[in-house]
Scaffold this active site. Sequence first.
Site, PDB file in Angstrom:
ATOM      1  N   SER A 136     -12.253  24.755  -2.421  1.00 14.78           N
ATOM      2  CA  SER A 136     -10.958  24.810  -1.837  1.00 14.78           C
ATOM      3  C   SER A 136     -10.904  25.996  -0.738  1.00 14.78           C
ATOM      4  O   SER A 136     -11.475  26.927  -1.080  1.00 14.78           O
ATOM      5  CB  SER A 136      -9.481  25.245  -2.690  1.00 14.78           C
ATOM      6  OG  SER A 136      -9.450  24.271  -3.660  1.00 14.78           O
ATOM      7  N   LEU A 186     -14.499  40.057  -3.811  1.00 12.63           N
ATOM      8  CA  LEU A 186     -13.959  39.921  -4.973  1.00 12.63           C
ATOM      9  C   LEU A 186     -12.551  40.878  -5.060  1.00 12.63           C
ATOM     10  O   LEU A 186     -12.489  41.517  -6.188  1.00 12.63           O
ATOM     11  CB  LEU A 186     -15.037  40.394  -5.753  1.00 12.63           C
ATOM     12  CG  LEU A 186     -16.018  39.308  -5.970  1.00 12.63           C
ATOM     13  CD1 LEU A 186     -17.253  39.973  -6.909  1.00 12.63           C
ATOM     14  CD2 LEU A 186     -15.545  38.081  -6.519  1.00 12.63           C
ATOM     15  N   HIS A 225     -12.710  28.936  -2.355  1.00 10.91           N
ATOM     16  CA  HIS A 225     -12.870  29.024  -3.811  1.00 10.91           C
ATOM     17  C   HIS A 225     -13.532  27.834  -4.632  1.00 10.91           C
ATOM     18  O   HIS A 225     -13.326  26.909  -3.940  1.00 10.91           O
ATOM     19  CB  HIS A 225     -11.272  29.244  -4.463  1.00 10.91           C
ATOM     20  CG  HIS A 225     -11.330  29.286  -5.987  1.00 10.91           C
ATOM     21  ND1 HIS A 225     -11.612  30.619  -6.634  1.00 10.91           N
ATOM     22  CD2 HIS A 225     -11.240  28.512  -7.104  1.00 10.91           C
ATOM     23  CE1 HIS A 225     -11.625  30.647  -7.874  1.00 10.91           C
ATOM     24  NE2 HIS A 225     -11.416  29.457  -8.246  1.00 10.91           N
ATOM     25  N   ASN A 274      -9.568  31.759   2.664  1.00 12.60           N
ATOM     26  CA  ASN A 274     -10.420  32.142   1.474  1.00 12.60           C
ATOM     27  C   ASN A 274     -11.200  30.880   0.933  1.00 12.60           C
ATOM     28  O   ASN A 274     -10.608  29.976   1.111  1.00 12.60           O
ATOM     29  CB  ASN A 274      -9.979  32.879   0.242  1.00 12.60           C
ATOM     30  CG  ASN A 274     -10.832  33.378  -0.662  1.00 12.60           C
ATOM     31  OD1 ASN A 274     -11.869  33.713  -0.321  1.00 12.60           O
ATOM     32  ND2 ASN A 274     -10.247  32.931  -1.994  1.00 12.60           N
ATOM     33  N   GLU A 286     -19.752  24.092  -0.454  1.00  6.62           N
ATOM     34  CA  GLU A 286     -18.978  25.095   0.141  1.00  6.62           C
ATOM     35  C   GLU A 286     -19.630  25.168   1.512  1.00  6.62           C
ATOM     36  O   GLU A 286     -18.802  25.531   2.753  1.00  6.62           O
ATOM     37  CB  GLU A 286     -19.363  26.514  -0.881  1.00  6.62           C
ATOM     38  CG  GLU A 286     -18.469  26.412  -1.872  1.00  6.62           C
ATOM     39  CD  GLU A 286     -18.427  27.923  -2.555  1.00  6.62           C
ATOM     40  OE1 GLU A 286     -18.354  28.879  -1.816  1.00  6.62           O
ATOM     41  OE2 GLU A 286     -18.884  27.989  -3.693  1.00  6.62           O
ATOM     42  N   ASP A 335      -6.017  33.549  -5.258  1.00  3.04           N
ATOM     43  CA  ASP A 335      -6.123  32.170  -4.838  1.00  3.04           C
ATOM     44  C   ASP A 335      -5.062  31.431  -5.080  1.00  3.04           C
ATOM     45  O   ASP A 335      -4.905  30.339  -5.698  1.00  3.04           O
ATOM     46  CB  ASP A 335      -7.204  31.590  -6.142  1.00  3.04           C
ATOM     47  CG  ASP A 335      -8.565  32.323  -6.457  1.00  3.04           C
ATOM     48  OD1 ASP A 335      -9.040  32.711  -5.152  1.00  3.04           O
ATOM     49  OD2 ASP A 335      -9.055  32.696  -7.566  1.00  3.04           O
ATOM     50  N   GLY A 369     -23.688  36.530   0.382  1.00  3.20           N
ATOM     51  CA  GLY A 369     -23.421  36.226   1.775  1.00  3.20           C
ATOM     52  C   GLY A 369     -23.729  34.987   2.273  1.00  3.20           C
ATOM     53  O   GLY A 369     -24.123  34.751   3.332  1.00  3.20           O
ATOM     54  N   SER A 370     -24.108  33.754   1.277  1.00  8.58           N
ATOM     55  CA  SER A 370     -24.788  32.658   1.814  1.00  8.58           C
ATOM     56  C   SER A 370     -23.431  31.849   2.659  1.00  8.58           C
ATOM     57  O   SER A 370     -23.865  31.329   3.773  1.00  8.58           O
ATOM     58  CB  SER A 370     -25.165  31.685   0.774  1.00  8.58           C
ATOM     59  OG  SER A 370     -24.159  31.278  -0.050  1.00  8.58           O
TER      60      SER A 370
HETATM   61  C1  GRF Z   1     -18.796  31.592  -3.436  1.00  7.89           C
HETATM   62  O1  GRF Z   1     -18.979  30.728  -4.644  1.00  7.89           O
HETATM   63  C2  GRF Z   1     -17.322  31.548  -3.127  1.00  7.89           C
HETATM   64  O2  GRF Z   1     -16.700  30.434  -3.399  1.00  7.89           O
HETATM   65  C3  GRF Z   1     -16.786  32.521  -3.881  1.00  7.89           C
HETATM   66  O3  GRF Z   1     -17.786  33.558  -3.976  1.00  7.89           O
HETATM   67  C4  GRF Z   1     -19.080  32.872  -3.934  1.00  7.89           C
HETATM   68  C5  GRF Z   1     -19.832  33.578  -2.896  1.00  7.89           C
HETATM   69  O4  GRF Z   1     -20.928  33.387  -2.540  1.00  7.89           O
HETATM   70  N1  GRF Z   1     -15.555  33.081  -3.284  1.00  7.89           N
HETATM   71  P1  GRF Z   1     -21.900  33.586  -1.289  1.00  7.89           P
HETATM   72  O5  GRF Z   1     -22.074  35.366  -1.405  1.00  7.89           O
HETATM   73  O6  GRF Z   1     -21.286  33.419  -0.073  1.00  7.89           O
HETATM   74  O7  GRF Z   1     -23.001  33.211  -1.352  1.00  7.89           O
END
Ligand code: GRF
Length: 197
Positions: A142, A91, A110, A108, A180, A151, A13-14
């Site tokens: 993205s 996921l 990616h 979303n 991100e 995606d 969840g970062s």
């Molecule tokens: C991230 O790399 C995001 O792009 C992908 O899953 C990962 C999630 O990381 N969809 P976090 O849980 O937000 O740390």
Amino acid sequence: MPLRLGVLCSGRGSNFERIVQACKSGEIPDAEVVCCVLDRPAGAQEIAKKYGIDCMTLEPKNFPDRLAWMRQIADELKKRKTGLVVLAGFLRKIEKPVLEAFPKKILNIHPALLPAFGGAGMYGIKVHEAVLASKVQESGVSIHLVDDEYDHGETIYQEKVPVMDGDTPEALQKRVLEAEHRAYPKAIAEYIRTLRP
Ligand code: GRF
């Protein structure tokens, strides 16, 4: 009235935390995260707790089928008057009940430059392994609208990240994750502006 965001997570969840912070700081103006839905026990639960955000873990195995599970997620989001659904490391494929309840209102992120390196099975470290194996010199982030394929919906924002000589998948993943954390709040803020002329 602030726009109410509902975040869906499967992992640490970062990105979820960044979005919560960006709403609080005004980087995402006039919006607040009102709930977090997980499909499994994971670190995002702790983040929700830290910020006092309503959090529920709905595991598909506890429902008669996938549609019943998705209906429950849609109901929980609607109950909290969610205006935008944000996937942050979720996921699972999003299906009809949620897609129909939130048309063009699901985003979303990616960790690559879609349409390359996306689709079923392309998640986590596998994305970065595939990028390095292909010898491209650039990867990135993205942010896209969500439809019923992994995606696949319209890309609304991208940020490039260089691939460095000698990169390992883990080193590239770390560099992309930093991007991100910059890109998602920006993309959400821009998208919200298009929703509220
Ligand atoms: C991230 O790399 C995001 O792009 C992908 O899953 C990962 C999630 O990381 N969809 P976090 O849980 O937000 O740390």
